[in-house]
Design a protein around this motif. Sequence first.
Motif, PDB file in Angstrom:
ATOM      1  N   GLU A 100      32.699  85.437  28.981  1.00  0.00           N
ATOM      2  CA  GLU A 100      31.721  85.502  27.892  1.00  0.00           C
ATOM      3  C   GLU A 100      30.696  86.566  28.243  1.00  0.00           C
ATOM      4  O   GLU A 100      30.350  86.740  29.399  1.00  0.00           O
ATOM      5  CB  GLU A 100      31.007  84.159  27.727  1.00  0.00           C
ATOM      6  CG  GLU A 100      31.936  83.028  27.365  1.00  0.00           C
ATOM      7  CD  GLU A 100      31.190  81.743  27.100  1.00  0.00           C
ATOM      8  OE1 GLU A 100      30.536  81.664  26.058  1.00  0.00           O
ATOM      9  OE2 GLU A 100      31.267  80.847  27.939  1.00  0.00           O
ATOM     10  N   HIS A 149      38.681  77.432  31.559  1.00  0.00           N
ATOM     11  CA  HIS A 149      38.800  76.470  30.466  1.00  0.00           C
ATOM     12  C   HIS A 149      40.079  75.651  30.602  1.00  0.00           C
ATOM     13  O   HIS A 149      41.093  76.143  31.084  1.00  0.00           O
ATOM     14  CB  HIS A 149      38.851  77.188  29.119  1.00  0.00           C
ATOM     15  CG  HIS A 149      37.532  77.692  28.658  1.00  0.00           C
ATOM     16  ND1 HIS A 149      37.183  77.702  27.329  1.00  0.00           N
ATOM     17  CD2 HIS A 149      36.468  78.198  29.322  1.00  0.00           C
ATOM     18  CE1 HIS A 149      35.955  78.199  27.194  1.00  0.00           C
ATOM     19  NE2 HIS A 149      35.513  78.518  28.391  1.00  0.00           N
ATOM     20  N   TRP A 176      30.945  79.720  23.986  1.00  0.00           N
ATOM     21  CA  TRP A 176      32.033  79.650  23.013  1.00  0.00           C
ATOM     22  C   TRP A 176      32.986  78.531  23.384  1.00  0.00           C
ATOM     23  O   TRP A 176      33.321  78.327  24.544  1.00  0.00           O
ATOM     24  CB  TRP A 176      32.791  80.961  22.970  1.00  0.00           C
ATOM     25  CG  TRP A 176      33.764  81.003  21.848  1.00  0.00           C
ATOM     26  CD1 TRP A 176      33.526  81.427  20.575  1.00  0.00           C
ATOM     27  CD2 TRP A 176      35.124  80.571  21.861  1.00  0.00           C
ATOM     28  NE1 TRP A 176      34.647  81.295  19.802  1.00  0.00           N
ATOM     29  CE2 TRP A 176      35.648  80.764  20.572  1.00  0.00           C
ATOM     30  CE3 TRP A 176      35.940  80.028  22.834  1.00  0.00           C
ATOM     31  CZ2 TRP A 176      36.946  80.448  20.227  1.00  0.00           C
ATOM     32  CZ3 TRP A 176      37.237  79.702  22.503  1.00  0.00           C
ATOM     33  CH2 TRP A 176      37.734  79.924  21.202  1.00  0.00           C
ATOM     34  N   LYS A 177      33.423  77.795  22.386  1.00  0.00           N
ATOM     35  CA  LYS A 177      34.496  76.826  22.543  1.00  0.00           C
ATOM     36  C   LYS A 177      35.104  76.591  21.170  1.00  0.00           C
ATOM     37  O   LYS A 177      34.507  76.924  20.152  1.00  0.00           O
ATOM     38  CB  LYS A 177      34.007  75.527  23.177  1.00  0.00           C
ATOM     39  CG  LYS A 177      33.101  74.702  22.320  1.00  0.00           C
ATOM     40  CD  LYS A 177      32.747  73.412  23.045  1.00  0.00           C
ATOM     41  CE  LYS A 177      32.229  72.407  22.051  1.00  0.00           C
ATOM     42  NZ  LYS A 177      32.107  71.097  22.599  1.00  0.00           N
ATOM     43  N   SER A 178      36.298  76.005  21.166  1.00  0.00           N
ATOM     44  CA  SER A 178      36.961  75.680  19.907  1.00  0.00           C
ATOM     45  C   SER A 178      37.429  74.236  19.968  1.00  0.00           C
ATOM     46  O   SER A 178      37.238  73.548  20.975  1.00  0.00           O
ATOM     47  CB  SER A 178      38.148  76.620  19.673  1.00  0.00           C
ATOM     48  OG  SER A 178      39.240  76.245  20.494  1.00  0.00           O
ATOM     49  N   ASP A 179      38.083  73.800  18.908  1.00  0.00           N
ATOM     50  CA  ASP A 179      38.629  72.442  18.884  1.00  0.00           C
ATOM     51  C   ASP A 179      39.677  72.242  19.976  1.00  0.00           C
ATOM     52  O   ASP A 179      39.946  71.116  20.388  1.00  0.00           O
ATOM     53  CB  ASP A 179      39.236  72.130  17.521  1.00  0.00           C
ATOM     54  CG  ASP A 179      38.185  72.052  16.419  1.00  0.00           C
ATOM     55  OD1 ASP A 179      36.991  71.839  16.738  1.00  0.00           O
ATOM     56  OD2 ASP A 179      38.550  72.205  15.238  1.00  0.00           O
ATOM     57  N   ALA A 180      40.286  73.328  20.443  1.00  0.00           N
ATOM     58  CA  ALA A 180      41.307  73.239  21.485  1.00  0.00           C
ATOM     59  C   ALA A 180      40.708  73.132  22.894  1.00  0.00           C
ATOM     60  O   ALA A 180      41.408  72.788  23.842  1.00  0.00           O
ATOM     61  CB  ALA A 180      42.234  74.452  21.411  1.00  0.00           C
ATOM     62  N   THR A 181      39.417  73.422  23.043  1.00  0.00           N
ATOM     63  CA  THR A 181      38.770  73.374  24.350  1.00  0.00           C
ATOM     64  C   THR A 181      38.530  71.920  24.735  1.00  0.00           C
ATOM     65  O   THR A 181      37.823  71.196  24.043  1.00  0.00           O
ATOM     66  CB  THR A 181      37.420  74.123  24.328  1.00  0.00           C
ATOM     67  OG1 THR A 181      37.612  75.434  23.808  1.00  0.00           O
ATOM     68  CG2 THR A 181      36.818  74.205  25.716  1.00  0.00           C
ATOM     69  N   VAL A 192      42.548  73.948  27.939  1.00  0.00           N
ATOM     70  CA  VAL A 192      42.807  74.126  26.513  1.00  0.00           C
ATOM     71  C   VAL A 192      44.060  73.347  26.130  1.00  0.00           C
ATOM     72  O   VAL A 192      45.062  73.368  26.851  1.00  0.00           O
ATOM     73  CB  VAL A 192      43.005  75.630  26.198  1.00  0.00           C
ATOM     74  CG1 VAL A 192      43.302  75.846  24.737  1.00  0.00           C
ATOM     75  CG2 VAL A 192      41.793  76.434  26.633  1.00  0.00           C
ATOM     76  N   LYS A 251      35.678  72.741  30.672  1.00  0.00           N
ATOM     77  CA  LYS A 251      35.482  74.050  31.291  1.00  0.00           C
ATOM     78  C   LYS A 251      34.656  73.899  32.561  1.00  0.00           C
ATOM     79  O   LYS A 251      33.866  72.972  32.712  1.00  0.00           O
ATOM     80  CB  LYS A 251      34.821  75.042  30.344  1.00  0.00           C
ATOM     81  CG  LYS A 251      33.373  74.808  30.069  1.00  0.00           C
ATOM     82  CD  LYS A 251      32.848  75.931  29.197  1.00  0.00           C
ATOM     83  CE  LYS A 251      31.378  75.710  28.951  1.00  0.00           C
ATOM     84  NZ  LYS A 251      30.791  76.790  28.214  1.00  0.00           N
TER      85      LYS A 251
END
Length: 127
Positions: free
Chosen positions: A73, A57, A35-40, A59, A43
Amino acid sequence: EINPSREINNISSNNNNVIIPRIDNKKNVYRGQTWKSDATIGKKILGETPFARCDLHSVQVGEKIIDDWIFLEERDAINVAVFTEENKLVVFQQKKYAIPGETLSIVGGFIDDNETPFDAARREVVE
């Protein structure tokens, strides 16, 4: 479940004198979705098994960078509410690591590779 046959090839210590085992065994690589988002923005894997992984992470939140966000996770799992003909919920007793005494649990478990959630639920009920 702990696999007693896995080998710990080297051990390191962090600044807090916590022993961190380094396990070099392809069987112990996390097999779930990462899992990751645009803010990551980065890691580091701290530890993993085939079922779970702990990452550190970095962030970005607005203008601020948080570089010590601990992220856990775990593989996808299912739980099944099974009822008897008398409309009673089926539970079983189990002992869990880090939980003193016995606990009650409903039927459930991890979804295996290439298995649908429905097939995993059916398998867990049979098991």
